[in-house]
Design a protein around this motif. Structure first.
Motif, PDB file in Angstrom:
ATOM      1  N   UNK A  56      67.200 -76.696-115.309  1.00  0.00           N
ATOM      2  CA  UNK A  56      68.684 -76.999-115.315  1.00  0.00           C
ATOM      3  C   UNK A  56      69.260 -77.758-116.106  1.00  0.00           C
ATOM      4  N   UNK A  57      70.003 -77.267-116.661  1.00  0.00           N
ATOM      5  CA  UNK A  57      70.733 -79.209-117.366  1.00  0.00           C
ATOM      6  C   UNK A  57      71.911 -78.950-117.575  1.00  0.00           C
ATOM      7  N   UNK A  58      73.274 -80.069-116.795  1.00  0.00           N
ATOM      8  CA  UNK A  58      74.011 -80.481-116.869  1.00  0.00           C
ATOM      9  C   UNK A  58      74.597 -81.373-117.591  1.00  0.00           C
ATOM     10  N   UNK A  59      76.089 -80.921-118.593  1.00  0.00           N
ATOM     11  CA  UNK A  59      76.594 -82.073-118.871  1.00  0.00           C
ATOM     12  C   UNK A  59      78.120 -81.972-118.497  1.00  0.00           C
ATOM     13  N   UNK A  60      78.714 -83.234-118.205  1.00  0.00           N
ATOM     14  CA  UNK A  60      79.831 -83.242-117.659  1.00  0.00           C
ATOM     15  C   UNK A  60      80.322 -84.969-118.719  1.00  0.00           C
ATOM     16  N   UNK A  61      81.583 -84.766-119.091  1.00  0.00           N
ATOM     17  CA  UNK A  61      82.626 -85.969-119.253  1.00  0.00           C
ATOM     18  C   UNK A  61      84.145 -86.164-118.210  1.00  0.00           C
ATOM     19  N   UNK A  62      83.373 -87.859-117.491  1.00  0.00           N
ATOM     20  CA  UNK A  62      84.674 -87.625-116.284  1.00  0.00           C
ATOM     21  C   UNK A  62      85.627 -88.370-117.622  1.00  0.00           C
ATOM     22  N   UNK A  63      86.987 -87.994-117.073  1.00  0.00           N
ATOM     23  CA  UNK A  63      87.904 -88.623-117.551  1.00  0.00           C
ATOM     24  C   UNK A  63      88.341 -89.595-118.019  1.00  0.00           C
ATOM     25  N   UNK A  64      87.771 -90.524-116.670  1.00  0.00           N
ATOM     26  CA  UNK A  64      87.839 -91.622-116.680  1.00  0.00           C
ATOM     27  C   UNK A  64      86.974 -92.572-117.340  1.00  0.00           C
ATOM     28  N   UNK A  66      87.577 -92.018-120.846  1.00  0.00           N
ATOM     29  CA  UNK A  66      88.872 -91.980-121.648  1.00  0.00           C
ATOM     30  C   UNK A  66      90.214 -92.757-121.488  1.00  0.00           C
ATOM     31  N   UNK A  67      90.394 -93.009-120.291  1.00  0.00           N
ATOM     32  CA  UNK A  67      91.235 -93.916-119.475  1.00  0.00           C
ATOM     33  C   UNK A  67      92.571 -92.511-118.914  1.00  0.00           C
ATOM     34  N   UNK A  68      91.529 -91.709-118.288  1.00  0.00           N
ATOM     35  CA  UNK A  68      92.470 -90.199-118.228  1.00  0.00           C
ATOM     36  C   UNK A  68      92.735 -89.867-117.080  1.00  0.00           C
ATOM     37  N   UNK A  69      93.625 -89.651-116.205  1.00  0.00           N
ATOM     38  CA  UNK A  69      93.425 -88.603-115.168  1.00  0.00           C
ATOM     39  C   UNK A  69      93.487 -87.423-115.315  1.00  0.00           C
ATOM     40  N   UNK A  70      92.531 -86.423-114.532  1.00  0.00           N
ATOM     41  CA  UNK A  70      92.119 -85.000-114.788  1.00  0.00           C
ATOM     42  C   UNK A  70      94.039 -84.585-114.220  1.00  0.00           C
ATOM     43  N   UNK A  71      94.661 -83.579-115.041  1.00  0.00           N
ATOM     44  CA  UNK A  71      96.136 -82.815-114.496  1.00  0.00           C
ATOM     45  C   UNK A  71      95.853 -81.860-113.653  1.00  0.00           C
ATOM     46  N   UNK A  72      94.213 -81.710-113.290  1.00  0.00           N
ATOM     47  CA  UNK A  72      94.373 -80.502-112.479  1.00  0.00           C
ATOM     48  C   UNK A  72      94.662 -80.605-110.770  1.00  0.00           C
ATOM     49  N   UNK A  73      95.227 -79.721-110.479  1.00  0.00           N
ATOM     50  CA  UNK A  73      95.482 -79.660-109.167  1.00  0.00           C
ATOM     51  C   UNK A  73      94.736 -80.981-108.067  1.00  0.00           C
ATOM     52  N   UNK A  74      95.128 -81.567-107.297  1.00  0.00           N
ATOM     53  CA  UNK A  74      93.642 -82.694-106.667  1.00  0.00           C
ATOM     54  C   UNK A  74      93.320 -83.782-107.038  1.00  0.00           C
ATOM     55  N   UNK A  75      93.819 -83.311-109.073  1.00  0.00           N
ATOM     56  CA  UNK A  75      93.619 -85.232-110.077  1.00  0.00           C
ATOM     57  C   UNK A  75      91.629 -85.088-109.753  1.00  0.00           C
ATOM     58  N   UNK A  76      91.116 -84.029-109.263  1.00  0.00           N
ATOM     59  CA  UNK A  76      89.563 -84.039-110.041  1.00  0.00           C
ATOM     60  C   UNK A  76      89.225 -83.341-111.202  1.00  0.00           C
ATOM     61  N   UNK A  77      87.600 -83.271-111.724  1.00  0.00           N
ATOM     62  CA  UNK A  77      87.206 -82.685-112.889  1.00  0.00           C
ATOM     63  C   UNK A  77      87.348 -80.931-112.120  1.00  0.00           C
ATOM     64  N   UNK A  78      87.834 -80.269-112.805  1.00  0.00           N
ATOM     65  CA  UNK A  78      87.264 -78.651-112.109  1.00  0.00           C
ATOM     66  C   UNK A  78      86.474 -78.523-112.454  1.00  0.00           C
ATOM     67  N   UNK A  79      86.117 -77.027-113.060  1.00  0.00           N
ATOM     68  CA  UNK A  79      84.337 -76.348-113.542  1.00  0.00           C
ATOM     69  C   UNK A  79      84.017 -76.468-114.007  1.00  0.00           C
ATOM     70  N   UNK A  80      82.903 -76.785-115.058  1.00  0.00           N
ATOM     71  CA  UNK A  80      82.449 -76.566-115.697  1.00  0.00           C
ATOM     72  C   UNK A  80      83.512 -75.669-117.306  1.00  0.00           C
TER      73      UNK A  80
END
Length: 881
Positions: A56-64, A66-80
């Motif tokens: 299993x390989x998972x690549x994820x980008x944290x918006x932090x 780039x100094x940004x806050x996620x725009x999704x509800x709850x302000x967390x990174x969402x699904x891949x």
């Protein structure tokens, strides 16, 4: 803690281990400039009873990052996201083949981005980190391995390129290599040759060797001892009767019949054996099947469906089978089939995505669906999986280089491919079907595109490259190599090597064989549809564009958007305006779009470069006068653009005076440049009688109508009109201006000027049309001269393409030769050749029309629009210059 670093073509990479994530089996912190990524490998216990490697390989980008806050509800990174899925696949395909056969331990690779320069290439840093973490762990994977991206520009090859440079590259590849050679290639190109692809891979191999060496040194210092590879298990022999049944089953050329026969042989074997031996016998059965298929290919050149190694399966195609779709195609190659649709939408229907670099808009979408019925299976219907996302992106990559830009063709394009049958290479069927659907919809692609899937079978001494592989050949073979391109060159590549490496010789042979297969597929596609339809699909929305000054955008939008919404409501059209002032209007009917375009022009004060307008002087200065053309547009008439005998504006002009000016351009401060001198003899009261040939319902509104000269701007692009100027001598100067700049922007219309023997006016027309040089040659050589050019019957047809005049003289061979000479002097080589061919083919002179004493005419056909608006070859107005 251990570290290592190296610099490749100016990019410095640092690899660090032992400080972060120390409980993982392998962990590496990758640094490159402001980019920091953490790659980890965790190895679990073996999974019993599985016949696949559970990686299993998972690549994820944290918006932090780039100094940004996620725009999704709850302000967390969402699904891949799809982008993260595609990078995960790049990492997976770079390392999967490095593990030994039979290894069944669960392995999870995670790559997290903690700091990112939005312009950086993070995908290949992720591959480097994953390969390094894997080499540090105890996993018995061959290594070291590494990967990188390289592009080719006019300056040569560049590794780890920033995003800002990739847009201008003619080639963009991601390449991974292990100890035995190439493992994975993924990329796109702008119709480059196969030799250029090989050069790119050879250059990548040099840089990858340095990367692999650095990773190996880090592992030697801080790596864990490797665990033993799984021991080879002795398998029982398949009973000879069952082996014969299997051989007979593999000679069945049809997929379903072959699968049924193979299952029957397996069932017979298990029925005659003890349950305790079923597991080992099943593995022995699959091993024998693998050996028999490969030996038939290597020894006899015979494949499962009876073809030789280079033959492409039978191809069938059909377009237009879905009447309500903008474009549709059914593409069938053997037992693989794709039903593809093309839909044209508005700019607002583009895909907006959010990532580390901010929000992006994509105007070309390709969605690939693989329903279970395509392979005769039953399974729950879920959203698109990683395989579907990857296959769709490959097909998109192959088609994108031949699409027009959004500025040239302002539509959001969506291709949807439904795989209705599958027996290998469904992604390449998507490319072929997608190309046919695009052409049937009228999308002006540069050239048709086709794709072909190649395979490889080798036993170390014998090697066979397979064209157009089947599903079983993909499963039982050693390579899956997909090549997409036009007749001119490659547009996309994808290579997955299952044997841990591939040398350059094998790859070169596969590329050459793929080119032959691709050209064959293109030839078969041309029998279905060879070029894009000349017009857009009847149900596609019509689009028109214009440009307004950025300062007038707020006026067009109005308070709370009321003005632009009012235009949309009144016309039932969709009106979009960009920050740079480009206005796009979408409507189901062209007449509706035109109506909205006129309303936009009136509200936002749209003016045309080269157009003539009546304005009011609002301010008089020593350096010129300011003239307001309408409520929102004002420009400056500089001293040099005043009348020749009036150079002191503060003494000779007054605020409130009404003047006729010509729009010259825009100065460095974004203000309109106007000219009074260029508008001499232009009178608003000159009238023009308009007769409409009759093309659209709107034509009836203009039939027999009289317009003032300055009202020509209200005529529609493409109206088939014949105009006649009243009081020709007085109107002659303005007729000249209209013929040169303003008349019927973008249309192909006939203008008949009433010369009434005005030789001077005829000469001025020649000058304006760029024919003065031809006239001088005619006179110098004693040819027919001006009289011939102004003779009744339209001796000269002038065809204007932007500012280049291309003259076709229809009566005199000497004139054809002279025109060729003029064209050659102006650097119009192809035009000169055309005229010379025409002159050599002429064997008889056409009959000269009888002169008309009452009127002498020049007929001109205008093929290019004014600089303000033009019509595309598909009959749609294009962008304002």
């Amino acid at each position: 803690m251990a570290t290592t670093s190296l610099t490749i073509a100016g990019t410095k990479l640092e690899l660090e281990t032992g400080k972060i994530a120390r409980l993982a089996n392998g962990a590496v912190l990758v640094r490159a400039g402001d980019n920091v990524l953490l790659a980890t490998v965790v190895i679990g216990a073996p999974r019993e009873g599985v016949d696949f490697f559970p990686l299993t390989v998972e690549y994820r980008e944290k918006l932090a990052a780039a100094g940004r806050i996620p725009g999704a509800f709850g302000r967390r990174e969402g699904r891949i996201t799809d982008h993260e899925v595609l990078v995960s696949r790049l990492v997976d395909r770079s390392i999967r083949s490095l593990f030994p056969d039979g290894y069944s331990n669960e392995v999870q690779v995670q790559v997290l981005v903690f700091s990112a320069d939005p312009d950086a290439d993070l995908a290949t840093l992720a591959i480097v980190g994953a390969c390094a973490a894997l080499q540090l762990s105890e996993a018995p994977a061959a290594g070291p391995a590494a990967g990188l991206r390289l592009i080719k520009t006019a300056q040569g090859f560049t590794p780890f390129p920033p995003r800002s440079r990739r847009g201008d590259a003619e080639l963009d590849f991601v390449v991974s290599a292990g100890p035995n050679g190439l493992v994975m290639v993924e990329g796109e190109a702008r119709e480059v040759g196969e030799d250029v692809c090989l050069q790119a891979l050879e250059q990548a191999a040099e840089w990858l060797a340095r990367l692999r060496k650095a990773i190996g040194e880090l592992a030697a210092e801080a790596g864990r001892p490797k665990s033993a590879a799984p021991a080879t298990v002795a398998l029982p022999a398949v009973p000879p009767p069952i082996a014969e049944l299997l051989r007979a089953a593999l000679r069945e050329t049809r997929k379903t019949a072959r699968a049924s026969a193979v299952d029957a042989a397996r069932t017979a074997m298990l029925a005659a054996s003890e349950p305790a031996t079923h597991g080992a016998l099943s593995k022995a059965f699959e091993e024998l099947r693998w050996q028999l298929v490969r030996e038939a290919i290597l020894a006899e050149g015979r494949r499962l469906d009876g073809r030789d190694v280079e033959t492409v399966r039978e191809i069938r195609g059909e377009v237009g089978l879905l009447p309500r779709a903008h474009g549709s195609a059914l593409f069938t190659r053997g037992e693989t089939q794709a039903l593809v649709t093309c839909t044209l939408g508005t700019a607002e229907e583009s895909l907006r995505s959010e990532g580390l670099s901010g929000s992006e808009y994509d105007h070309f979408l390709l969605h690939y669906n693989f329903p279970p019925y395509s392979v005769g299976e039953i399974r729950p219907l879920r959203g698109p999986g990683r395989r579907e996302i990857g296959h769709g992106f490959l097909a998109r990559r192959g088609l994108a280089p031949v699409l027009p830009s959004f500025d040239e063709f302002p539509y959001t394009i969506r291709i949807e491919s439904e795989i209705t049958e599958s027996n290998g290479s469904s992604s390449m069927a998507t490319v072929c079907g997608g190309c046919l659907a695009l052409m049937q919809a009228g999308v002006p692609i540069t050239r048709p595109v086709a794709g072909i899937a190649m395979g490889l079978v080798t036993d170390g001494t014998r090697t066979s490259v397979l064209t157009d592989i089947l599903g079983d050949e993909d499963h039982l073979g050693d390579m899956d190599f997909k090549v997409v391109g036009t007749a001119r060159g490659v547009t996309a590549l994808q290579l997955d090597n299952k044997v841990g490496g591939l040398d350059a010789g094998q790859l070169g042979k596969a590329l050459d064989q793929a080119k032959r297969g691709r050209l064959h597929v293109l030839a078969e596609m041309a029998k279905v549809l060879a070029a894009p339809a000349p017009t857009l699909a009847p149900r596609a929305p019509r689009v028109m564009r214009t440009a307004i000054l950025p300062d007038t955008i707020a006026v067009l939008i109005g308070p709370r958007g009321q003005t632009i919404k009012g235009i949309a409501s009144a016309t039932k059209a969709q009106v979009n305006v960009d920050d740079d002032g480009i206005v796009r209007i979408y409507a189901a009917e062209e007449a509706v779009a035109r109506k909205a375009l006129r309303m936009v022009g009136k509200v936002a004060g749209v003016v045309r470069r080269g157009g003539y307008y009546t304005g009011t002087i609002t301010r008089v200065e020593s350096f010129g006068v300011f003239v307001r053309i309408n409520e929102v547009v004002e420009g400056l008439v500089g001293r040099d653009e005043l009348f020749a005998n009036r150079r002191e504006p503060d003494r000779e002009f007054n605020q409130g005076d009404e003047v006729v000016v010509r729009v010259v351009g825009v100065d460095s401060r974004g203000r309109l440049d106007l000219s009074l001198r260029a508008a001499i003899d232009v009178d608003r009261e000159q009238t023009v009688v308009v007769r409409i040939a009759g093309r659209s319902p709107h034509d009836a509104e203009l039939a027999g109508r009289e317009l003032h000269a300055l009202e020509f701007v209200d005529l529609h692009e493409g109206d088939a009109a014949v105009l006649q100027l009243e009081e020709p001598r007085r109107a002659a100067p303005h007729a000249l201006h209209l013929g040169r700049e303003d008349l019927f922007a973008g249309g192909a219309l006939g203008l008949r000027l009433a010369l009434r023997g005005d030789r001077g006016f005829a000469l001025r027309i020649l000058d304006a049309f760029g024919l003065a040089e031809l006239h001088e040659l005619l006179l110098a050589r004693g040819a027919l001269g001006l009289d011939a050019l102004a003779t009744d019957g339209g001796l000269v047809h002038a065809l204007f393409v932007r500012e280049a005049a291309c003259v076709l003289v229809r009566q005199d061979l000497r004139l054809l030769e002279l025109v060729a000479e003029v064209a050659h002097r102006r650097g119009m080589v192809s035009t000169a050749a055309v005229f010379r061919r025409q002159s050599t083919k002429r064997t008889a002179m056409p009959k000269r029309p009888a002169p008309n004493d009452s009127m002498r005419t020049i007929s001109a056909v205008f093929g290019a629009g004014s600089p303000s608006t033009r019509t595309t070859t598909r009959g749609l107005p294009s962008a304002t210059k």
